[in-house]
Write a protein that holds these residues in place. Sequence first.
Motif, mmCIF file in Angstrom:
data_model
loop_
_atom_site.group_PDB
_atom_site.id
_atom_site.type_symbol
_atom_site.label_atom_id
_atom_site.label_comp_id
_atom_site.label_asym_id
_atom_site.label_seq_id
_atom_site.Cartn_x
_atom_site.Cartn_y
_atom_site.Cartn_z
ATOM 1 N N ILE A 206 0.848 -1.194 0.000
ATOM 2 C CA ILE A 206 0.000 0.000 0.000
ATOM 3 C C ILE A 206 0.876 1.235 0.000
ATOM 4 C CG2 ILE A 206 -1.876 -1.166 1.224
ATOM 5 C CD1 ILE A 206 -0.987 0.196 3.776
ATOM 6 N N ASP A 207 0.259 2.398 -0.214
ATOM 7 C CA ASP A 207 0.972 3.657 -0.039
ATOM 8 C C ASP A 207 0.134 4.566 0.845
ATOM 9 O OD1 ASP A 207 -0.914 5.164 -1.630
ATOM 10 O OD2 ASP A 207 0.079 4.428 -3.420
ATOM 11 N N GLY A 208 0.671 5.729 1.165
ATOM 12 C CA GLY A 208 0.038 6.610 2.132
ATOM 13 C C GLY A 208 -1.376 7.029 1.774
ATOM 14 N N SER A 209 -1.665 7.143 0.497
ATOM 15 C CA SER A 209 -2.994 7.588 0.070
ATOM 16 C C SER A 209 -4.080 6.567 0.388
ATOM 17 C CB SER A 209 -2.983 7.875 -1.430
ATOM 18 O OG SER A 209 -2.799 6.684 -2.178
ATOM 19 N N MET A 210 -3.678 5.331 0.692
ATOM 20 C CA MET A 210 -4.637 4.261 0.938
ATOM 21 C C MET A 210 -4.910 4.030 2.424
ATOM 22 S SD MET A 210 -2.850 1.688 -1.811
ATOM 23 C CE MET A 210 -3.901 0.279 -1.461
ATOM 24 N N VAL A 211 -4.120 4.664 3.297
ATOM 25 C CA VAL A 211 -4.177 4.356 4.729
ATOM 26 C C VAL A 211 -5.544 4.658 5.328
ATOM 27 C CG1 VAL A 211 -3.272 5.024 6.995
ATOM 28 C CG2 VAL A 211 -1.703 4.531 5.119
ATOM 29 N N ARG A 212 -6.144 5.782 4.960
ATOM 30 C CA ARG A 212 -7.446 6.159 5.533
ATOM 31 C C ARG A 212 -8.500 5.088 5.266
ATOM 32 N NH1 ARG A 212 -12.812 6.424 4.112
ATOM 33 N NH2 ARG A 212 -13.888 7.702 5.677
ATOM 34 N N ASP A 213 -8.596 4.628 4.021
ATOM 35 C CA ASP A 213 -9.617 3.640 3.673
ATOM 36 C C ASP A 213 -9.328 2.279 4.303
ATOM 37 O OD1 ASP A 213 -10.998 5.501 2.223
ATOM 38 O OD2 ASP A 213 -10.298 4.817 0.267
ATOM 39 N N ILE A 214 -8.056 1.910 4.349
ATOM 40 C CA ILE A 214 -7.702 0.628 4.950
ATOM 41 C C ILE A 214 -8.035 0.622 6.441
ATOM 42 C CG2 ILE A 214 -5.740 -0.872 5.536
ATOM 43 C CD1 ILE A 214 -4.543 -0.089 2.821
ATOM 44 N N TYR A 215 -7.893 1.781 7.082
ATOM 45 C CA TYR A 215 -8.182 1.893 8.516
ATOM 46 C C TYR A 215 -9.680 1.964 8.792
ATOM 47 C CZ TYR A 215 -8.178 3.786 13.271
ATOM 48 O OH TYR A 215 -8.408 3.986 14.605
ATOM 49 N N TYR A 216 -10.359 2.903 8.143
ATOM 50 C CA TYR A 216 -11.771 3.132 8.448
ATOM 51 C C TYR A 216 -12.716 2.178 7.723
ATOM 52 C CZ TYR A 216 -11.115 7.399 11.195
ATOM 53 O OH TYR A 216 -10.795 8.303 12.182
ATOM 54 N N GLU A 217 -12.426 1.837 6.493
ATOM 55 C CA GLU A 217 -13.338 1.006 5.714
ATOM 56 C C GLU A 217 -13.046 -0.488 5.880
ATOM 57 O OE1 GLU A 217 -15.780 2.603 4.532
ATOM 58 O OE2 GLU A 217 -14.878 4.586 4.764
ATOM 59 N N ASN A 218 -11.772 -0.846 5.935
ATOM 60 C CA ASN A 218 -11.405 -2.261 6.013
ATOM 61 C C ASN A 218 -11.068 -2.726 7.426
ATOM 62 O OD1 ASN A 218 -11.585 -1.884 3.274
ATOM 63 N ND2 ASN A 218 -9.449 -2.337 2.822
ATOM 64 N N GLY A 219 -10.702 -1.774 8.307
ATOM 65 C CA GLY A 219 -10.341 -2.143 9.671
ATOM 66 C C GLY A 219 -9.075 -2.967 9.771
ATOM 67 N N GLU A 220 -8.131 -2.733 8.844
ATOM 68 C CA GLU A 220 -6.915 -3.549 8.792
ATOM 69 C C GLU A 220 -5.721 -2.784 9.367
ATOM 70 O OE1 GLU A 220 -7.179 -6.492 5.101
ATOM 71 O OE2 GLU A 220 -7.345 -4.406 4.450
ATOM 72 N N LEU A 221 -5.764 -2.540 10.664
ATOM 73 C CA LEU A 221 -4.690 -1.779 11.298
ATOM 74 C C LEU A 221 -3.358 -2.523 11.214
ATOM 75 C CD1 LEU A 221 -3.629 0.607 12.891
ATOM 76 C CD2 LEU A 221 -4.489 -0.470 14.994
ATOM 77 N N ASP A 222 -3.367 -3.832 11.382
ATOM 78 C CA ASP A 222 -2.109 -4.588 11.347
ATOM 79 C C ASP A 222 -1.430 -4.478 9.983
ATOM 80 O OD1 ASP A 222 -2.306 -5.347 13.979
ATOM 81 O OD2 ASP A 222 -3.189 -7.304 13.546
ATOM 82 N N ARG A 223 -2.220 -4.379 8.932
ATOM 83 C CA ARG A 223 -1.662 -4.202 7.589
ATOM 84 C C ARG A 223 -0.954 -2.853 7.490
ATOM 85 N NH1 ARG A 223 -5.398 -3.912 2.147
ATOM 86 N NH2 ARG A 223 -3.723 -3.638 0.608
#
Length: 238
Positions: free
Chosen positions: A187-204
């Motif tokens: 991933i890159d920085g632009s994807m962090v918000r969606d991965i955190y809030y939408e996917n709930g993948e903090l460990d990723r």
Amino acid sequence: MLLKLNLENILFLDIETVPEFRDYSELDEVKKSLWDEKSKYQRKDEFTAEEFYSRAGIWSEFGKIICISAGFFSFRDGSRHFRLTSFKGEEKELLRDFTSLLEKYFPQPYNLLCAHNGKEFDFPYIARRMLIHNMRLPAKLDLFGKKPWEVPHLDTLELWKFGDYKHYTSLKLLTHVLGIPSPKEDIDGSMVRDIYYENGELDRIVKYCERDVVAIAQVILKLRQENLLSDSEITSLE
């Protein structure tokens, strides 16, 4: 000067941030108005303030830290090791744990913090979020009254500029031109918000943050013209 530094005295770090709230609608009216004003220049007429809120994580007044990853060198019995650790989850707790790391293991004047674009982003962001939470700043982040040469911070972006203050180079580009494995493989920085809030993948996100820390350490090694770290030399601490 860089060659004279003891690598064991440096704490390499990176942070990941997201908007403080999942959606613009969760802001109170005062905060909405302040966000509208703060973001006006960047979004111009291309986006509404609500549409632009997904990028709020880059401002410490409107974002929060969800992960701080750190790494340090250890030289034992003729072997080189790079240890990784991460603080994640609730912001105030991870900031408290990160402060404990600094004060227990990196309290000396010769200890340095190192990040890519750290002087413009990571270091001030951490300090501001600590103050927002009414936390005492650790000595490594309390820069008031310090002369430039007393500031205990290294910045790989600044080192690569060689005094050219017009020049910005991303960590992804810098690792590429220096022949360092890219930290942006997933991933890159632009994807962090969606991965955190939408996917709930903090460990990723934590794994991504840790790869950035390794990349920053690799840049320092490359600038010192030393061998890069191998996978076998890198260990994650639980």
